[in-house]
Every structure is written in C-alpha cells, then in structure tokens.
Write a protein that holds these residues in place. Structure first.
Motif, PDB file in Angstrom:
ATOM      1  N   ALA A 183       0.801  -1.304  -0.022  1.00 10.74           N
ATOM      2  CA  ALA A 183      -0.116  -0.124  -0.017  1.00 10.74           C
ATOM      3  C   ALA A 183       0.994   1.159   0.139  1.00 10.74           C
ATOM      4  CB  ALA A 183      -0.733   0.150   1.172  1.00 10.74           C
ATOM      5  N   THR A 184       1.968   1.162   0.723  1.00 13.41           N
ATOM      6  CA  THR A 184       2.856   2.398   1.041  1.00 13.41           C
ATOM      7  C   THR A 184       4.319   2.267   0.369  1.00 13.41           C
ATOM      8  OG1 THR A 184       3.602   1.536   2.810  1.00 13.41           O
ATOM      9  CG2 THR A 184       1.555   2.983   2.935  1.00 13.41           C
ATOM     10  N   LEU A 185       4.918   3.267  -0.328  1.00  9.65           N
ATOM     11  CA  LEU A 185       6.129   3.299  -0.661  1.00  9.65           C
ATOM     12  C   LEU A 185       7.049   3.116   0.605  1.00  9.65           C
ATOM     13  CD1 LEU A 185       6.338   6.674  -2.925  1.00  9.65           C
ATOM     14  CD2 LEU A 185       6.420   4.172  -3.676  1.00  9.65           C
ATOM     15  N   ALA A 186       6.627   3.433   1.641  1.00  5.84           N
ATOM     16  CA  ALA A 186       7.380   2.923   2.956  1.00  5.84           C
ATOM     17  C   ALA A 186       7.680   1.550   3.205  1.00  5.84           C
ATOM     18  CB  ALA A 186       7.042   3.509   3.934  1.00  5.84           C
ATOM     19  N   LEU A 187       6.756   0.636   2.975  1.00  6.36           N
ATOM     20  CA  LEU A 187       6.688  -0.694   3.213  1.00  6.36           C
ATOM     21  C   LEU A 187       7.557  -1.225   1.974  1.00  6.36           C
ATOM     22  CD1 LEU A 187       6.340  -3.433   4.547  1.00  6.36           C
ATOM     23  CD2 LEU A 187       4.128  -3.304   3.511  1.00  6.36           C
ATOM     24  N   GLN A 188       7.218  -0.616   0.667  1.00  4.55           N
ATOM     25  CA  GLN A 188       7.936  -1.093  -0.390  1.00  4.55           C
ATOM     26  C   GLN A 188       9.523  -0.908  -0.361  1.00  4.55           C
ATOM     27  OE1 GLN A 188       6.568   1.067  -3.782  1.00  4.55           O
ATOM     28  NE2 GLN A 188       7.566  -0.066  -5.410  1.00  4.55           N
ATOM     29  N   SER A 189       9.672   0.102   0.189  1.00  6.22           N
ATOM     30  CA  SER A 189      11.180   0.283   0.181  1.00  6.22           C
ATOM     31  C   SER A 189      11.905  -0.653   1.335  1.00  6.22           C
ATOM     32  CB  SER A 189      11.483   1.750   0.670  1.00  6.22           C
ATOM     33  OG  SER A 189      11.265   2.621  -0.330  1.00  6.22           O
ATOM     34  N   GLN A 190      11.032  -0.723   2.386  1.00  6.21           N
ATOM     35  CA  GLN A 190      11.542  -1.764   3.544  1.00  6.21           C
ATOM     36  C   GLN A 190      11.430  -3.208   3.172  1.00  6.21           C
ATOM     37  OE1 GLN A 190       9.077  -2.056   7.297  1.00  6.21           O
ATOM     38  NE2 GLN A 190       9.299  -4.171   7.096  1.00  6.21           N
ATOM     39  N   ILE A 191      10.781  -3.542   2.242  1.00  8.10           N
ATOM     40  CA  ILE A 191      10.872  -5.017   1.899  1.00  8.10           C
ATOM     41  C   ILE A 191      11.995  -4.943   0.695  1.00  8.10           C
ATOM     42  CG2 ILE A 191       9.833  -6.755   0.235  1.00  8.10           C
ATOM     43  CD1 ILE A 191       7.065  -5.642   0.946  1.00  8.10           C
ATOM     44  N   VAL A 192      12.211  -4.072  -0.198  1.00  9.28           N
ATOM     45  CA  VAL A 192      13.705  -4.234  -0.950  1.00  9.28           C
ATOM     46  C   VAL A 192      14.798  -3.784  -0.085  1.00  9.28           C
ATOM     47  CG1 VAL A 192      14.606  -3.040  -2.933  1.00  9.28           C
ATOM     48  CG2 VAL A 192      12.137  -3.609  -2.902  1.00  9.28           C
ATOM     49  N   GLY A 193      14.771  -3.021   0.746  1.00 13.13           N
ATOM     50  CA  GLY A 193      16.099  -2.616   1.292  1.00 13.13           C
ATOM     51  C   GLY A 193      16.254  -3.389   2.373  1.00 13.13           C
ATOM     52  N   ARG A 194      15.321  -3.985   3.344  1.00  7.47           N
ATOM     53  CA  ARG A 194      15.861  -4.776   4.427  1.00  7.47           C
ATOM     54  C   ARG A 194      15.564  -6.338   4.327  1.00  7.47           C
ATOM     55  NH1 ARG A 194      12.982  -3.858  10.037  1.00  7.47           N
ATOM     56  NH2 ARG A 194      11.349  -5.508   8.938  1.00  7.47           N
ATOM     57  N   ASP A 195      14.164  -6.872   4.072  1.00  5.39           N
ATOM     58  CA  ASP A 195      13.675  -7.998   3.975  1.00  5.39           C
ATOM     59  C   ASP A 195      14.249  -8.918   2.973  1.00  5.39           C
ATOM     60  OD1 ASP A 195      12.171  -6.933   6.076  1.00  5.39           O
ATOM     61  OD2 ASP A 195      10.306  -6.833   5.013  1.00  5.39           O
ATOM     62  N   VAL A 196      14.295  -8.307   1.939  1.00  5.58           N
ATOM     63  CA  VAL A 196      14.666  -9.262   0.598  1.00  5.58           C
ATOM     64  C   VAL A 196      16.321  -9.449   0.956  1.00  5.58           C
ATOM     65  CG1 VAL A 196      15.220  -9.201  -1.786  1.00  5.58           C
ATOM     66  CG2 VAL A 196      12.947  -8.648  -1.038  1.00  5.58           C
ATOM     67  N   PRO A 197      17.130  -8.121   1.081  1.00  2.85           N
ATOM     68  CA  PRO A 197      18.716  -8.625   1.018  1.00  2.85           C
ATOM     69  C   PRO A 197      19.044  -9.823   2.180  1.00  2.85           C
ATOM     70  CG  PRO A 197      17.980  -6.282   0.803  1.00  2.85           C
ATOM     71  CD  PRO A 197      16.898  -6.982   1.021  1.00  2.85           C
ATOM     72  N   ARG A 198      18.221  -9.784   3.420  1.00  2.00           N
ATOM     73  CA  ARG A 198      18.471 -10.675   4.465  1.00  2.00           C
ATOM     74  C   ARG A 198      18.074 -12.030   4.203  1.00  2.00           C
ATOM     75  NH1 ARG A 198      15.313  -8.885   9.629  1.00  2.00           N
ATOM     76  NH2 ARG A 198      16.426 -10.395  10.409  1.00  2.00           N
ATOM     77  N   LEU A 199      16.869 -12.062   3.373  1.00  2.00           N
ATOM     78  CA  LEU A 199      16.425 -13.378   3.124  1.00  2.00           C
ATOM     79  C   LEU A 199      17.323 -13.995   1.962  1.00  2.00           C
ATOM     80  CD1 LEU A 199      14.201 -15.530   3.089  1.00  2.00           C
ATOM     81  CD2 LEU A 199      12.565 -14.133   1.538  1.00  2.00           C
TER      82      LEU A 199
END
Length: 663
Positions: free
Chosen positions: A77-93
């Motif tokens: 829904a938000t650019l903030a969550l979009q950036s969190q997923i790409v910037g934090r969640d995906v790299p760690r995963l």
C-alpha cells in the motif's frame, strides 16, 4: 520433494540463518500460498501481528519464480513498506538462502515515473515548474557569499546528487527535499516525452527501472501502479501471472484514490495558459469555458452530488471538452518534430482536463461518483475548517465500486494472493472479498484462511471499553479528556493515543500537557520517523496522532503499554464516496451502514488495537473511549474484528492494571 516441503525447507533455512524461531502461523501461511500458486486459485490469508507474513509470502514467491517465465508481482500500500521490503527484508532473506535456491534470484523495485529524477528536465528540456525557480545556474558554483532561495539550494543539491546516483529514486536522497523542489526535476507519466522521442531516453532512470523489472524474478511495486495497470490497461508493470498483495485491506481505498479525477477552473486556466505559452495557439474560448465552470462551482455546497450535474456545470464541462479537443488537434506535433518538453507538458494538461471532464459527463453510464470539495484550513479556536463557501469548489469523480475493474484487470487469468493482519471480520472474509470483485455472479473461486498469531492475546492484553462515557460528538468532551488523563496517570505514560481527527489530537495534546507529568509528543510537530523513534526511546512518553499512527507504529516493549482510541473510526459523515456506496447498497436491499461504515471502522479498529502487542513479551491495555462499543448493536460486530484480548468495562480494574504495568 513436493513444492510445500521445498518451501518449508527454505523457510527453515532462512529462520535458522537469521537466528529466529519457527512460527506455526508462518509455516501455515507458506503452505497455503504455495498451494494457491500451484493450483492457480486466489487466496485471502489473514496473518496476525508477529506471524512474519512478509517472509510467509516472499519464500513461496521466490520458490515459484525459479521456474516461472514471468516475474511475480508483490504490491504494497505504501512506498515506505515497499522500500522496507527491498532495502531490508529481501537482502536478508536472499543472504540466508544462498546455495538453497536453484539459481541466483533477482528482485527489483518499481515505482511510478514521478518518483524518479528526469534527466531531460534536469538539463532544461522542460519549462520550470515555477518561473525562476531553477534560474540560470552555472555548472560551477558562483562566487562565495551568493545567497540563494531555499528552493534554489534544494535544486542545486538535486543536481549534485544526479551526478552520482545510479537509480534516480527519490527515496535514496537523504536527507530529502521538498515536493516543490522535486517537481523541478521529475515528470508525471503524462508529461513524459516517451522513450521514442526523449533525447535522453538511454539515461532515463524510470526506463532503466522498468527494464530491470522486466528481467527480474520478483518485482516489488505498490497499489497505485497496480491500479493503473488494472483500470487503464497500461503497461506500467511487466507482464505477470502471479500477484501477491500485501496490506490488502488498503487495496480498495488506494485503488479508488489512484483512479479518481479532479477538475477546477484554476486547472483549466493553467492548461490554457500552458498551451498559449508553449504552443502559440489561441485559447480564448477555453478560457471562457473555465470561467463558466468557475461560476457554476461558486457557492455550491461541498459533498456528494447525488442529483447529478446542474445544467450550467454540464454546459461548462461540454465546452471544456470541445475546446480542449480543438486545441489538442491544433497543437499536435509533426512526426519528426524535435523533442519539446514545454509542448508535451501543455498537451498533457489539456488531455487530463478533457479526460476528466468526459468522465464527469458520463458518470451515470460509468457508475461513478461526483462530488465537490474545498480545501480545509487551520483556524485558531476552530481547528481545520473548510474554506469559505464563496470560494469556487473543485469537482471530483471516482468509481462507485472498484470490484468489477479489479476482477477484470487483476484477477482474470491470474493467481492473486491477498494478505494482511486485518482481512477477516468475525472469521469472515466476505466483506473484503466483495469489495475487490471476488463475490457475486461470475466471481472466480477463492479460499480464505486465518493463520493466527503467535501472541497469547487473552493473557497479554486487556480490552477496556469506557461504557460510562457519553456518546462522543464532533468535539472532544471534557469527560473524554479526563478519562485520557486518568489512564495515562495510572500507566505513568507509555501511551499511544489515537484520534480520528488531527484537530482532536492537537487539542488534546495542548490541554493535557499542563495536566500530565509524562511528555506528550504530537503528530505534526516533527517527522513521523523521529516522533516514533523518540516515543520508543523514552518509555514514559506519550504519542498523540491520527490515522497514520493507527497503522504505522511498531514499538515493542513497555514504551507502548497503553493504546487509547478516542472513538470508533467510522468514515466521516460527509465522506462522499462512503455515502454514495452506502446509498447504493441500500437501494439494492443491503445494509449500507454495516457493509460500508461499520466494516471500515472494524478494520481500522483492528489496525489501531494491533499497535499494542508487538512481541511475545508485550503486555498492556487497549482502551476504547467510545461507549457505543458496549451499548450499540454493532458493537459486537466491531469487537469481532479485534484480537481476542480479555474484555472489561470496569474502570477501577483497568486503573489497577495500568499501575501494575508502570515500570
């Protein structure tokens, strides 16, 4: 090994690598998502706070994408969550799954065109947004001591950043710049010259992002782009067969706002002025049409226009359509004409006002809603009030329902997984499913599943409803303020206080600061990020705010041991889209209040109450200061959407609990 076992193995590897714990709900979610993708069946999955839902869908997405010729789309829904997923969640995963996948996976980020710096505009290919804003800056800094305006300084900062950025993504610029400055170096999709005509197409950051997305395995985007793809059929996203919608409870509202249109006399005059300046064409008749529209919108009440367009307004809109079409025909560039940013901007503005005017004239056939608005201004002693009725209104148009378009443009021929912590109300998914096009004749099949939460809500949280308070009105009552004071005094602070209006939040903060020892932070007095960080760092501070905080605060621990909700978050009584949808449901024999207002309130309440318990060690109280939760017939329906906390209406009990929770 079957697909579910493979995905569960990846989940186990990721959890172990990150030093986490296996969560049964997360495992259930992975299994259901894998099964839905395998069987090509739509899935609605409610994953409560603490489940780890981003990993619960990212692992199945990566597993599926290993053998898919098309990317998996993940929308937030938000650019903030979009950036969190790409910037934090995906790299760690991806780091945790090294060597576990069949090949390296490429995850790409894709936003709307205006989020990227435009090289051609930066180089002077477009007219300035504000005359003189960019001025004629030399490539080298001028003599020391030269003083520039704040806007000019921001633009120079953007020029320096443009020299080394690899993405041109606005969110990568820290600290950021104002919206006004960003408009000097960005263009909308309509203003863009297009890759065939732009002389700097090879260096275009937006085009490079789209190229990366077309080659990616997983593309992280947002509901606004998804809306454009579904409603307008534009190729803003790569071709896809699978979409995963996070924060799916927001999808209907985000799609509605993304495809809404607005028209005012000022917008028409701006378009006419641009055409005259950049295309050297006569716009006298279009200017006259703008003034006719202005006259028809002066003095008209704001809100839903349920009786359709007044005659004078309809005539003005028809004139705007005819004159815009004529000017567009006269300004059409020749096939081999050189790129002209000014002409393109002028024509895009004309096209936009013409398209919106046509929509407004055809609302009945399109089943769209017409309504008028005026800006709201802050007035001392009165809070946020609407501009004077003598000010010309803005005419707006929005879809009455997005269900049909989503069914056709998103769900048809694809597999879609929708997830959120708040999708079901009383274990039923029908309300959200219906609003998105998954109910009724011809609807595709789907499954709804609630994978629960790892939290023990009856032991960790208490739901207190202040049954003794008077029914809330438009203004904050003295009794409500006294109740907030007593609760915060008992808890010693650590309170997130959620209001349904900005005016109430600011008024409560002003009145209660002299009456409380705890520090009160209030939304609007700093950036949201800094306020939340300060609230989390000081366990005895309080944070007062509105809807952004209802969904955007994640503060585990005793810094947030009390969540206070001032009243049930029904849509505003004058909200035109909610009113139109309520009336439409009633005309067809349904209960409009329950299906629109009560459902809206239930989901928002669940989001607000969900701010309290953020970890397995959290304990606290959610206090709802609206007696209707205990006395009205719909109270049971609303409580059915909340986490199953221990309920009480006994104020003495709650004050005792809060004193014991005080660190």
């Amino acid at each position: 090994m079957d697909k579910q076992e493979q995905a569960l193995g990846l989940l186990q590897a990721a959890v172990e690598s990150m030093g986490g714990q296996v969560r049964p709900g997360q495992q259930e979610m992975v299994k259901h998502v894998v099964e839905a993708l395998d069987e090509e069946r739509h899935l609605l999955v409610q994953a409560g706070t603490g489940t780890g839902k981003s990993m619960g869908y990212l692992i199945p997405a990566l597993a599926y994408a290993q053998t898919s010729p098309k990317p998996v789309i993940v929308s937030t829904a938000t650019l903030a969550l979009q950036s969190q997923i790409v910037g934090r969640d995906v790299p760690r995963l991806l780091e945790s799954l090294k060597g576990k996948l069949s090949r390296p996976m490429d995850v790409s980020l894709l936003k709307g065109r205006s989020n990227y710096l435009c090289q051609y505009k930066l180089g002077g290919g477009y007219p300035d947004e504000d005359e003189g804003a960019l001025f004629s800056m030399d490539e080298k800094p001028p003599a020391s001591g030269t003083v520039y305006s704040p806007l000019a300084n921001e633009v120079m900062k953007l020029r320096e950043w443009a020299e080394h950025t690899e993405t041109g993504d606005r969110d990568e610029l820290v600290p950021g710049v104002s919206d006004k400055a960003w408009r000097q170096v960005s263009v909308s999709a309509m203003e863009c010259l297009g890759s065939q005509k732009c002389p700097m197409a090879d260096e275009c950051f937006s085009e490079m992002a789209r190229a990366r997305a077309s080659e990616a395995d997983v593309v992280i985007t947002n509901h606004a782009l998804l809306a454009v793809s579904a409603f307008e059929g534009l190729n803003v996203l790569p071709d896809f067969d699978v979409a995963i919608i996070d924060e799916a409870h927001e999808l209907q509202d985000r799609v509605t706002s993304s495809v809404a249109g607005a028209l005012s006399a000022r917008m028409v005059l701006t378009a006419a002025g641009g055409a005259k300046r950049h295309c050297a064409v006569n716009v006298d008749e279009l200017t006259k049409a703008a003034h006719r529209l202005e006259k028809s919108l002066t003095g008209i009440p704001t809100g839903l226009m349920d009786k359709g367009l007044p005659e004078e307004m309809g005539i003005a809109l028809n004139d705007i359509v005819e004159q815009s079409r004529l000017v567009l025909a006269l300004t059409k560039p020749e096939a081999n004409a050189p790129a002209d940013g000014g002409r393109q901007t002028a024509r895009s503005q004309l096209q936009a006002i013409m398209d919106d005017a046509i929509r407004m004239l055809e609302t009945e056939e399109r089943r769209e809603v017409l309504y008028t608005t005026r800006p709201r201004e802050f007035v001392d002693g009165r809070g946020y009030v609407e501009s004077d009725p003598g000010t010309p209104a803005t005419l707006n148009v929005a879809p009455l329902s997005v269900a049909g378009k989503l069914r056709e443009g998103l769900f048809d021929g694809r597999t879609v997984v929708l997830t959120s912590a708040t999708l079901a109300i009383g274990a039923q998914f029908d309300s959200v499913a219906g609003s998105l096009g998954l109910m009724g004749a011809g609807a595709p099949s789907w499954e709804g599943v609630d994978v629960g939460s790892p939290f023990d809500y009856p032991k960790q949280g208490i739901l207190y409803v202040a049954k003794h308070l008077p029914k809330p009105g438009r203004q904050l009552s003295a009794e409500t303020l006294d109740e907030i004071e007593e609760l915060i005094t008992a808890s010693g602070g650590g309170a997130l206080v959620l209001f349904t209006s900005k005016r109430s939040a600011e008024e409560a903060a002003e009145i209660l600061r002299p009456r409380l020892d705890a520090e009160i932070l209030c939304q609007g007095e700093g950036s949201m990020k800094s306020l939340v960080e300060q609230f989390a760092a000081d366990r005895d501070s309080c944070l007062f705010g509105t809807m952004t905080l209802w969904q955007g605060v994640d503060v585990p621990g005793d810094s947030c041991r009390l969540v206070i909700i001032d009243k049930i978050p029904f849509p505003r009584p004058d909200d035109p889209i909610s009113k139109a949808r309520t009336e439409d449901i009633a005309r067809h024999g349904g209960n409009g209040f329950m299906q629109v207002s009560a459902t809206h309130a239930a989901i928002r309440l669940a989001q607000g109450a969900g701010r309290l318990i953020r970890s397995v060690n959290d304990k606290g109280v959610v206090a709802v200061l609206d007696s209707r939760m205990a006395t009205a017939r719909y109270g049971t329906f609303l409580k059915g959407s909340l986490p199953p906390m221990w309920p009480t209406v006994d104020k003495k009990t709650i004050l005792g609990v809060l004193k014991r929770l005080k660190p």
